[in-house]
Write an enzyme that holds these catalytic residues in place. Sequence first.
Site, PDB file in Angstrom:
ATOM      1  N   ARG A  37       0.856  -1.145   0.069  1.00 38.39           N
ATOM      2  CA  ARG A  37      -0.087   0.033   0.018  1.00 38.39           C
ATOM      3  C   ARG A  37       1.002   1.315  -0.048  1.00 38.39           C
ATOM      4  O   ARG A  37       0.410   2.336  -0.533  1.00 38.39           O
ATOM      5  CB  ARG A  37      -0.867   0.084   1.260  1.00 38.39           C
ATOM      6  CG  ARG A  37      -2.042  -0.965   1.293  1.00 38.39           C
ATOM      7  CD  ARG A  37      -3.074  -0.807   2.210  1.00 38.39           C
ATOM      8  NE  ARG A  37      -4.168  -1.488   2.112  1.00 38.39           N
ATOM      9  CZ  ARG A  37      -5.428  -1.784   2.998  1.00 38.39           C
ATOM     10  NH1 ARG A  37      -4.972  -1.337   4.235  1.00 38.39           N
ATOM     11  NH2 ARG A  37      -6.378  -2.465   2.718  1.00 38.39           N
ATOM     12  N   LYS A 210     -15.168 -13.851   5.088  1.00 36.81           N
ATOM     13  CA  LYS A 210     -16.109 -12.749   5.301  1.00 36.81           C
ATOM     14  C   LYS A 210     -17.398 -12.989   4.395  1.00 36.81           C
ATOM     15  O   LYS A 210     -17.584 -12.463   3.388  1.00 36.81           O
ATOM     16  CB  LYS A 210     -15.512 -11.341   4.878  1.00 36.81           C
ATOM     17  CG  LYS A 210     -14.777 -10.977   5.701  1.00 36.81           C
ATOM     18  CD  LYS A 210     -14.145  -9.493   5.514  1.00 36.81           C
ATOM     19  CE  LYS A 210     -13.202  -8.850   6.418  1.00 36.81           C
ATOM     20  NZ  LYS A 210     -12.363  -7.741   5.953  1.00 36.81           N
ATOM     21  N   GLY A 365      -7.013  -8.281   0.981  1.00 34.81           N
ATOM     22  CA  GLY A 365      -5.383  -8.383   1.495  1.00 34.81           C
ATOM     23  C   GLY A 365      -4.949  -9.903   1.542  1.00 34.81           C
ATOM     24  O   GLY A 365      -3.921 -10.102   1.297  1.00 34.81           O
ATOM     25  N   GLY A 388     -12.126  -4.657   2.789  1.00 37.39           N
ATOM     26  CA  GLY A 388     -13.680  -4.369   2.618  1.00 37.39           C
ATOM     27  C   GLY A 388     -14.124  -3.288   1.867  1.00 37.39           C
ATOM     28  O   GLY A 388     -15.308  -3.359   1.211  1.00 37.39           O
TER      29      GLY A 388
HETATM   30  C1  3PG Z   1      -8.422  -1.600   5.821  1.00 46.95           C
HETATM   31  O1  3PG Z   1      -7.256  -2.344   5.895  1.00 46.95           O
HETATM   32  O2  3PG Z   1      -9.514  -2.409   5.734  1.00 46.95           O
HETATM   33  C2  3PG Z   1      -8.453  -0.114   5.744  1.00 46.95           C
HETATM   34  O3  3PG Z   1      -7.134   0.513   6.016  1.00 46.95           O
HETATM   35  C3  3PG Z   1      -9.510   0.338   6.472  1.00 46.95           C
HETATM   36  O4  3PG Z   1      -9.127   0.066   7.997  1.00 46.95           O
HETATM   37  P1  3PG Z   1     -10.310  -0.386   8.918  1.00 46.95           P
HETATM   38  O5  3PG Z   1     -10.904  -1.622   8.454  1.00 46.95           O
HETATM   39  O6  3PG Z   1      -9.673  -0.575  10.191  1.00 46.95           O
HETATM   40  O7  3PG Z   1     -11.343   0.789   8.901  1.00 46.95           O
HETATM   41 MG    MG Z   2     -10.635  -3.517   7.215  1.00 43.14          MG
END
Ligand code: 3PG
Ligand code: MG
Length: 419
Positions: A37, A210, A365, A388
Site C-alpha cells: 500500500r 467474510k 488483502g 472491505g
Molecule cells: C483496511 O485495511 O481495511 C483499511 O485500511 C481500513 O481500515 P479499517 O477496516 O480498520 O477501517
Molecule cells: Mg478493514
Amino acid sequence: MLLTIDNFDFKGKTVALRVDINSPIDSQNEIILDDARIRACSDTITELSNNGAKVVIMAHQSRPGKKDYTTLKSHAEILSKVLNKEVKYVDDMFGSHAESTIINMEDGDIVLLENVRFYAEEVLKDWKKWKDDTPKKQGKTLMIRKIHHLFDYFINDAFAAAHRAQPSLVGLAYYVPAIAGNVMYNEIKTLSKVLNNPEKPCVFVLGGAKADDSIEVIKNVLSGNIADKILISGIVANIFLLAKGYDIGDNKAVVESMGYLNQIEIAEQLIATYGDKIVFPIDVALNIDGERKEVDLNLNEKIEYPIYDMGSKTIELYNGHIKNAKTVVANGPAGVFENKNFIKGTEGILNSMAETDAFTIIGGGHLSAAAAVVGLDKKMDHISTGGGACIEFLAGKTLPVIKVLENSYNKYRQYGRNI
Ligand code: 3PG
Ligand code: MG
C-alpha cells in the site's frame, strides 16, 4: 465523475493528501511486513511534489486496542526509500508542532503526520448515522477545524478506506475541493468497468471468511447480470453446501460461531433464483491431524473432519470456467493457504488466473498476500488495494468517500484549474 490531479495546478499550494498505508506489522519489532500500500500511493505523492505542491500526508495504522496500532514513523522511512526523497515524519496531527512544520514547508516538500487514529474524533462511530452529511459534520470536528485553513486542496487516495467516513477522510471536503488521487481514480475506474460493462463471460471467484459480504457481492453481480458464473469456496461454500442439504458435520458449528447461520436461507434463495450460475465444490480437502485428505462430496455422506481447502476435482472444474472467461474477479482465498498442506486450491485459482488472457482482478488483502507468496501477483491485471472497500464496491454499495468526491466534482468542476 471525479476531480483528478491533472485538473489542477499545484505550484506553491499546500495539499492535504489522505492515503491508506495501513500495513501488516510485526508487533514485536514494529517491522512493516508488506509495503504494497505504501508503494501504491507513491505515484500520487511524486506527481504532486514534482508539480510543486507542499504535500501533507494523513494516514491511519490499525485501530486502538490492536497489536499493530502504532506510529507512522516506519511508514515514513519506507516511503522515503520508495520515493527516493525525504519524507519528514511529524509525531503530531493538528497541534502547534504540525502547524509550524506545515507553515514552514517549501514547494515539493513532503510531510507525513501522525496516525490519525491516535485522536478520539477519528475513531468515533457517529459517521455511520450521518449518511450524506458527513463532510459538514466531520469538518466541524476539532481535528479538522484546527488545520483546514492550512490547505488549498484535499486529495483523497485512500481507496482502501473509502467505506469509512471519518474526519480525516471527508472533513476537509467541507472547506476545499476534494480531488481523487491516482490510486483512488484507477481503482474506481477499473472496478466500475467490471460492474458496468465487463467483457463476457465474467466469472467471480469468491472465498475467504467474510461470507456475508461475499454473499452481498453474489446478489449484486447476479441480479445485475454482471457475472455469468460464481465459483465459491471457503466459508461461503460451506454455507451454500448447507443450503443444498449436505451434512458437513462440525463445519456447521464454525459457520454458526461466525454468526452466519442466517446466511443459509439467503443462499437457498440465491440457488433457487440463479441455479447453475453458482458453481459449488465437488470435492474438499479435509484436515485430518494436520494431513490433507481429499474426499468427494456426497449428499448421503457426513463430513467428519474440518474442511480446509477445495479438492483437486474442484480445482480442475474451476480452472475450466476461468479458462473460458474474459473477465475474472477473485476475492478471498479458497482455503487455509497459510498452511502449506492447504494452499493447493488458492494456488490453483491463482495459476488459472495467471495463465488466462482474461482481464484479472484480485481484491482483499488475504488473496493478494497469497498471490505474492506464490509469486503470481505481477501476473494479474489489477490488484485492488482495498479489502472491505473493494468488496463493498463490488456489492454495489455507495462508499461514503466516493460520494464526497462526486459531490465535490459537481460543486467545483466549472472552475477547473482556476480554483
Ligand atoms: C483496511 O485495511 O481495511 C483499511 O485500511 C481500513 O481500515 P479499517 O477496516 O480498520 O477501517
Ligand atoms: Mg478493514
